[in-house]
Design a protein around this motif. Sequence first.
Motif, PDB file in Angstrom:
ATOM      1  N   ASN A  49      -8.078   4.735  12.501  1.00  0.00           N
ATOM      2  CA  ASN A  49      -6.786   5.095  13.106  1.00  0.00           C
ATOM      3  C   ASN A  49      -5.743   3.986  13.069  1.00  0.00           C
ATOM      4  N   SER A  50      -6.040   2.880  12.398  1.00  0.00           N
ATOM      5  CA  SER A  50      -5.004   1.860  12.268  1.00  0.00           C
ATOM      6  C   SER A  50      -4.094   2.227  11.090  1.00  0.00           C
ATOM      7  N   VAL A  51      -2.949   1.570  11.057  1.00  0.00           N
ATOM      8  CA  VAL A  51      -1.946   1.875  10.023  1.00  0.00           C
ATOM      9  C   VAL A  51      -1.570   0.592   9.293  1.00  0.00           C
ATOM     10  N   VAL A  52      -1.528   0.680   7.970  1.00  0.00           N
ATOM     11  CA  VAL A  52      -1.066  -0.432   7.130  1.00  0.00           C
ATOM     12  C   VAL A  52       0.202   0.062   6.438  1.00  0.00           C
ATOM     13  N   VAL A  53       1.210  -0.796   6.347  1.00  0.00           N
ATOM     14  CA  VAL A  53       2.456  -0.354   5.721  1.00  0.00           C
ATOM     15  C   VAL A  53       2.822  -1.210   4.511  1.00  0.00           C
ATOM     16  N   GLY A  54       3.707  -0.676   3.708  1.00  0.00           N
ATOM     17  CA  GLY A  54       4.245  -1.409   2.565  1.00  0.00           C
ATOM     18  C   GLY A  54       5.697  -0.994   2.360  1.00  0.00           C
ATOM     19  N   SER A  55       6.454  -1.860   1.706  1.00  0.00           N
ATOM     20  CA  SER A  55       7.839  -1.515   1.358  1.00  0.00           C
ATOM     21  C   SER A  55       8.105  -2.075  -0.028  1.00  0.00           C
ATOM     22  N   ASN A  56       9.097  -1.533  -0.722  1.00  0.00           N
ATOM     23  CA  ASN A  56       9.337  -2.027  -2.086  1.00  0.00           C
ATOM     24  C   ASN A  56       9.951  -3.422  -2.091  1.00  0.00           C
ATOM     25  N   PRO A  63      11.530  -5.849 -14.125  1.00  0.00           N
ATOM     26  CA  PRO A  63      10.185  -5.259 -14.276  1.00  0.00           C
ATOM     27  C   PRO A  63       9.170  -5.759 -13.248  1.00  0.00           C
ATOM     28  N   LEU A  64       9.521  -6.810 -12.538  1.00  0.00           N
ATOM     29  CA  LEU A  64       8.585  -7.346 -11.542  1.00  0.00           C
ATOM     30  C   LEU A  64       8.665  -6.620 -10.203  1.00  0.00           C
ATOM     31  N   CYS A  65       9.608  -5.686 -10.075  1.00  0.00           N
ATOM     32  CA  CYS A  65       9.734  -4.942  -8.815  1.00  0.00           C
ATOM     33  C   CYS A  65       8.416  -4.236  -8.505  1.00  0.00           C
ATOM     34  N   MET A  66       8.074  -4.216  -7.233  1.00  0.00           N
ATOM     35  CA  MET A  66       6.822  -3.565  -6.823  1.00  0.00           C
ATOM     36  C   MET A  66       7.123  -2.447  -5.825  1.00  0.00           C
ATOM     37  N   CYS A  67       6.493  -1.308  -6.067  1.00  0.00           N
ATOM     38  CA  CYS A  67       6.721  -0.131  -5.222  1.00  0.00           C
ATOM     39  C   CYS A  67       6.063  -0.291  -3.850  1.00  0.00           C
ATOM     40  N   ALA A  68       6.625   0.413  -2.879  1.00  0.00           N
ATOM     41  CA  ALA A  68       6.118   0.389  -1.503  1.00  0.00           C
ATOM     42  C   ALA A  68       4.651   0.814  -1.434  1.00  0.00           C
ATOM     43  N   GLU A  69       4.298   1.853  -2.189  1.00  0.00           N
ATOM     44  CA  GLU A  69       2.924   2.368  -2.129  1.00  0.00           C
ATOM     45  C   GLU A  69       1.932   1.287  -2.551  1.00  0.00           C
ATOM     46  N   ARG A  70       2.244   0.617  -3.657  1.00  0.00           N
ATOM     47  CA  ARG A  70       1.302  -0.403  -4.132  1.00  0.00           C
ATOM     48  C   ARG A  70       1.293  -1.640  -3.254  1.00  0.00           C
ATOM     49  N   VAL A  71       2.430  -1.989  -2.658  1.00  0.00           N
ATOM     50  CA  VAL A  71       2.432  -3.114  -1.707  1.00  0.00           C
ATOM     51  C   VAL A  71       1.484  -2.780  -0.557  1.00  0.00           C
ATOM     52  N   GLY A  72       1.540  -1.545  -0.069  1.00  0.00           N
ATOM     53  CA  GLY A  72       0.649  -1.123   1.019  1.00  0.00           C
ATOM     54  C   GLY A  72      -0.806  -1.091   0.592  1.00  0.00           C
ATOM     55  N   LEU A  73      -1.065  -0.520  -0.576  1.00  0.00           N
ATOM     56  CA  LEU A  73      -2.457  -0.401  -1.045  1.00  0.00           C
ATOM     57  C   LEU A  73      -3.077  -1.780  -1.298  1.00  0.00           C
ATOM     58  N   TYR A  74      -2.327  -2.650  -1.948  1.00  0.00           N
ATOM     59  CA  TYR A  74      -2.881  -3.972  -2.268  1.00  0.00           C
ATOM     60  C   TYR A  74      -3.053  -4.815  -1.003  1.00  0.00           C
ATOM     61  N   SER A  75      -2.157  -4.597  -0.050  1.00  0.00           N
ATOM     62  CA  SER A  75      -2.288  -5.298   1.220  1.00  0.00           C
ATOM     63  C   SER A  75      -3.592  -4.883   1.897  1.00  0.00           C
ATOM     64  N   LEU A  76      -3.879  -3.585   1.880  1.00  0.00           N
ATOM     65  CA  LEU A  76      -5.134  -3.098   2.464  1.00  0.00           C
ATOM     66  C   LEU A  76      -6.336  -3.637   1.682  1.00  0.00           C
ATOM     67  N   GLY A  77      -6.253  -3.556   0.342  1.00  0.00           N
ATOM     68  CA  GLY A  77      -7.363  -4.025  -0.491  1.00  0.00           C
ATOM     69  C   GLY A  77      -7.679  -5.499  -0.259  1.00  0.00           C
ATOM     70  N   ASN A  78      -6.639  -6.234   0.136  1.00  0.00           N
ATOM     71  CA  ASN A  78      -6.792  -7.673   0.328  1.00  0.00           C
ATOM     72  C   ASN A  78      -7.207  -8.038   1.746  1.00  0.00           C
ATOM     73  N   THR A  79      -7.210  -7.067   2.652  1.00  0.00           N
ATOM     74  CA  THR A  79      -7.537  -7.382   4.050  1.00  0.00           C
ATOM     75  C   THR A  79      -8.745  -6.585   4.557  1.00  0.00           C
ATOM     76  N   PHE A  80      -8.688  -5.258   4.394  1.00  0.00           N
ATOM     77  CA  PHE A  80      -9.783  -4.412   4.897  1.00  0.00           C
ATOM     78  C   PHE A  80     -10.271  -3.469   3.807  1.00  0.00           C
ATOM     79  N   PRO A  81     -10.840  -4.003   2.723  1.00  0.00           N
ATOM     80  CA  PRO A  81     -11.203  -3.135   1.592  1.00  0.00           C
ATOM     81  C   PRO A  81     -12.251  -2.089   1.937  1.00  0.00           C
ATOM     82  N   GLU A  82     -12.971  -2.296   3.040  1.00  0.00           N
ATOM     83  CA  GLU A  82     -14.040  -1.342   3.405  1.00  0.00           C
ATOM     84  C   GLU A  82     -13.497  -0.145   4.186  1.00  0.00           C
ATOM     85  N   LYS A  83     -12.265  -0.241   4.651  1.00  0.00           N
ATOM     86  CA  LYS A  83     -11.687   0.882   5.416  1.00  0.00           C
ATOM     87  C   LYS A  83     -11.156   1.949   4.472  1.00  0.00           C
ATOM     88  N   LYS A  84     -11.300   3.198   4.921  1.00  0.00           N
ATOM     89  CA  LYS A  84     -10.868   4.304   4.073  1.00  0.00           C
ATOM     90  C   LYS A  84      -9.466   4.776   4.449  1.00  0.00           C
TER      91      LYS A  84
END
Length: 156
Positions: A49-56, A63-84
Amino acid sequence: MDLFQSYNSLDDLDTESKYLIHKAKEATQFAYAPYSKFQVGAALLLDDNSVVVGSNQENASYPLCMCAERVGLYSLGNTFPEKKIMKLAVVAHKKNHKELTLAAPCGACRQVLLEYEQRQKAKMEILFLSDQQKWLKYLSAASLLPYSFSADSLIH
Ligand code: THU
């Protein structure tokens, strides 16, 4: 089975989805988008029930711009990769405008969403506003990317 559900108004969505859309809206304030002036926010609801956020996050080297979705996903992958990830909402608005606009995840983000979904071995719902001002709730990342390329493709 349907790939997505469509809602004419935010009020028609379940409470959890509305909350997540609210968190995604909040996340747009952290967007760094001086070039496109297109502020995008993503919010990921996790299985605890926790929430992780990202923004572009943009760069003068475009070309180096990063989308909000991937900022959020990579942030999660880098902190709580075991959480679904149970659900992900993405919203966008133009700078200094309040009303939300179409925010369909781009192709690159769909590819990354798919890999996170396969990695967690559980579907995630994906919410965004479509061009007809309807909220769409896709029932999995796979349903957003038919005939996809994934790790399976490498094995055969
Ligand atoms: N953008 C996202 O954050 N997510 C998407 O799925 C599509 C596009 C961002 C990238 C860029 O900063 C801006 O929107 C304009 O393309």
